[in-house]
Design a protein around this motif. Sequence first.
Motif, PDB file in Angstrom:
ATOM      1  N   GLY A   7      29.877 147.255  50.212  1.00 30.39           N
ATOM      2  CA  GLY A   7      29.399 147.640  51.540  1.00 30.39           C
ATOM      3  C   GLY A   7      30.333 148.611  52.235  1.00 30.39           C
ATOM      4  O   GLY A   7      31.516 148.722  51.883  1.00 30.39           O
ATOM      5  N   LYS A   8      29.829 149.296  53.235  1.00 32.45           N
ATOM      6  CA  LYS A   8      30.669 150.137  54.088  1.00 32.45           C
ATOM      7  C   LYS A   8      31.328 149.235  55.117  1.00 32.45           C
ATOM      8  O   LYS A   8      30.644 148.596  55.926  1.00 32.45           O
ATOM      9  N   ILE A  17      36.468 151.519  55.201  1.00 32.17           N
ATOM     10  CA  ILE A  17      36.323 151.744  53.756  1.00 32.17           C
ATOM     11  C   ILE A  17      34.862 152.081  53.491  1.00 32.17           C
ATOM     12  O   ILE A  17      33.958 151.295  53.811  1.00 32.17           O
ATOM     13  N   GLU A  18      34.629 153.248  52.905  1.00 36.15           N
ATOM     14  CA  GLU A  18      33.262 153.713  52.673  1.00 36.15           C
ATOM     15  C   GLU A  18      32.489 152.774  51.757  1.00 36.15           C
ATOM     16  O   GLU A  18      31.309 152.518  51.956  1.00 36.15           O
ATOM     17  N   ALA A  33      39.801 145.604  50.320  1.00 31.79           N
ATOM     18  CA  ALA A  33      40.204 146.728  49.474  1.00 31.79           C
ATOM     19  C   ALA A  33      38.963 147.388  48.897  1.00 31.79           C
ATOM     20  O   ALA A  33      37.867 146.797  48.896  1.00 31.79           O
ATOM     21  N   PRO A  34      39.117 148.617  48.355  1.00 31.78           N
ATOM     22  CA  PRO A  34      37.971 149.274  47.711  1.00 31.78           C
ATOM     23  C   PRO A  34      37.427 148.461  46.541  1.00 31.78           C
ATOM     24  O   PRO A  34      36.206 148.412  46.328  1.00 31.78           O
ATOM     25  N   ASN A  35      38.322 147.831  45.787  1.00 30.32           N
ATOM     26  CA  ASN A  35      37.897 147.026  44.642  1.00 30.32           C
ATOM     27  C   ASN A  35      38.705 145.740  44.595  1.00 30.32           C
ATOM     28  O   ASN A  35      39.929 145.759  44.735  1.00 30.32           O
ATOM     29  N   ASP A  46      26.394 141.009  47.303  1.00 30.62           N
ATOM     30  CA  ASP A  46      26.363 142.447  47.072  1.00 30.62           C
ATOM     31  C   ASP A  46      25.789 143.121  48.314  1.00 30.62           C
ATOM     32  O   ASP A  46      24.621 142.933  48.654  1.00 30.62           O
ATOM     33  N   ALA A  47      26.631 143.891  49.010  1.00 31.59           N
ATOM     34  CA  ALA A  47      26.226 144.566  50.248  1.00 31.59           C
ATOM     35  C   ALA A  47      25.954 146.050  50.018  1.00 31.59           C
ATOM     36  O   ALA A  47      26.144 146.876  50.914  1.00 31.59           O
ATOM     37  N   GLU A  48      25.518 146.397  48.839  1.00 37.11           N
ATOM     38  CA  GLU A  48      25.208 147.783  48.508  1.00 37.11           C
ATOM     39  C   GLU A  48      24.252 148.376  49.549  1.00 37.11           C
ATOM     40  O   GLU A  48      23.200 147.799  49.857  1.00 37.11           O
ATOM     41  N   GLY A  49      24.651 149.530  50.112  1.00 39.04           N
ATOM     42  CA  GLY A  49      23.808 150.207  51.094  1.00 39.04           C
ATOM     43  C   GLY A  49      23.830 149.595  52.479  1.00 39.04           C
ATOM     44  O   GLY A  49      23.100 150.044  53.367  1.00 39.04           O
ATOM     45  N   LYS A  50      24.661 148.592  52.673  1.00 41.32           N
ATOM     46  CA  LYS A  50      24.725 147.897  53.971  1.00 41.32           C
ATOM     47  C   LYS A  50      26.050 148.207  54.680  1.00 41.32           C
ATOM     48  O   LYS A  50      26.973 148.770  54.109  1.00 41.32           O
TER      49      LYS A  50
END
Length: 385
Positions: A7-8, A17-18, A33-35, A46-50
Amino acid sequence: MLLIKNGKIITMAGVNIEKGCILVEKNKIIDIAPNIDAPDGTTIIDAEGKMIFPGMIDAHCHLGLWEDAIGFEGADGNEMTDPVTPHLRSLDGINPMDRTFEEAYQGGITAVATGPGSANVIGGQFAAIKTFGRRIDEMIIAEPVAMKVAFGENPKRVYHEKKRSPMTRMATAAILRETIMKAINYKNKKEEAKNDKSKQPTFDFKLEAMLPVLEGKIPLKAHAHRADDILTSIRIAKEFGLKITLEHCTEGHLIADYISQEGCAAIVGPTLGDRSKFELKNKDFETPAILYKAGVKIAIMTDHPVIPVQHLPMCAALAMKSGLPEEEALKSITINAAEILGLDDRIGSLEIGKDADIVIWNKHPLDLQASVECTIIDGNIVYKK
């Protein structure tokens, strides 16, 4: 453990963090952290696109003290029998099973400062609580977090109807000063009695409740709409060296320079709605922007149930529409609110070591089309769309 990934992340701590991850253990954030590699047994969201934000904070409301869809039976915020009631604790009147708590966390509001109304000169003790739970004792962040005092029309109206003081602004100020002086004398006698037990004063429940105010542990939470009432509240706080936060501050834009000079923070609102009484005649969504530009730290409130608490982001968005920068609008319902309440060590931003109060949005929360996908309070998923 709980891992939110992809997520962003908008931390409200100066670093975003983008596309990143937040790792939660028990009730705290332990990594951002980014990862982040998920340990075995970790629950993954999973916050993909959120967009991921800290839980929002309403720094002044009456959540749980005026229950939803009910009249007298659920109205527990104003003890209109005595203008001086500092010993009242909001915790003893809050119903955490009221439907509005669910609406709060489903709307991304994870913490509030809630307490008595403004009928009395001294109304009682505010508490800071989380918005999820069945037992109020388990929802407390800090209690008491402030002492409610009120200026202006409300105490006048309530006690004019009863044909007793205060019926004027002069009397409201005098009653507050008198109570503070009594509390100072009571405190002095208690200190003298440490070396001479014979000087121990008779226990006074009301004056005991004022001691945290005198000791600087909590501020006066001063209900004041009109400019002169705002300045009276500041005057009295300065006379006695007390901490104060300005609540409502409806005409704050007319005296923004003075408020800034005094170094007072303002919790502004409820601005949405009609001008229901004379002291609201200058109510305007430009007030937060003008105060901010003058150097005043601001938060935005709903004053729930005046405005339903879940509409806090909308109130911030309308302030932004009237000139408050986007970042400041977000701060007004997150980190600024936490700092004004003295709770920024726990809530208000996404940082390692802070409470895991996290909200996942499908869009930017100041977009009126945005909705909450998931709310996490103290590391627990309490709502998932």
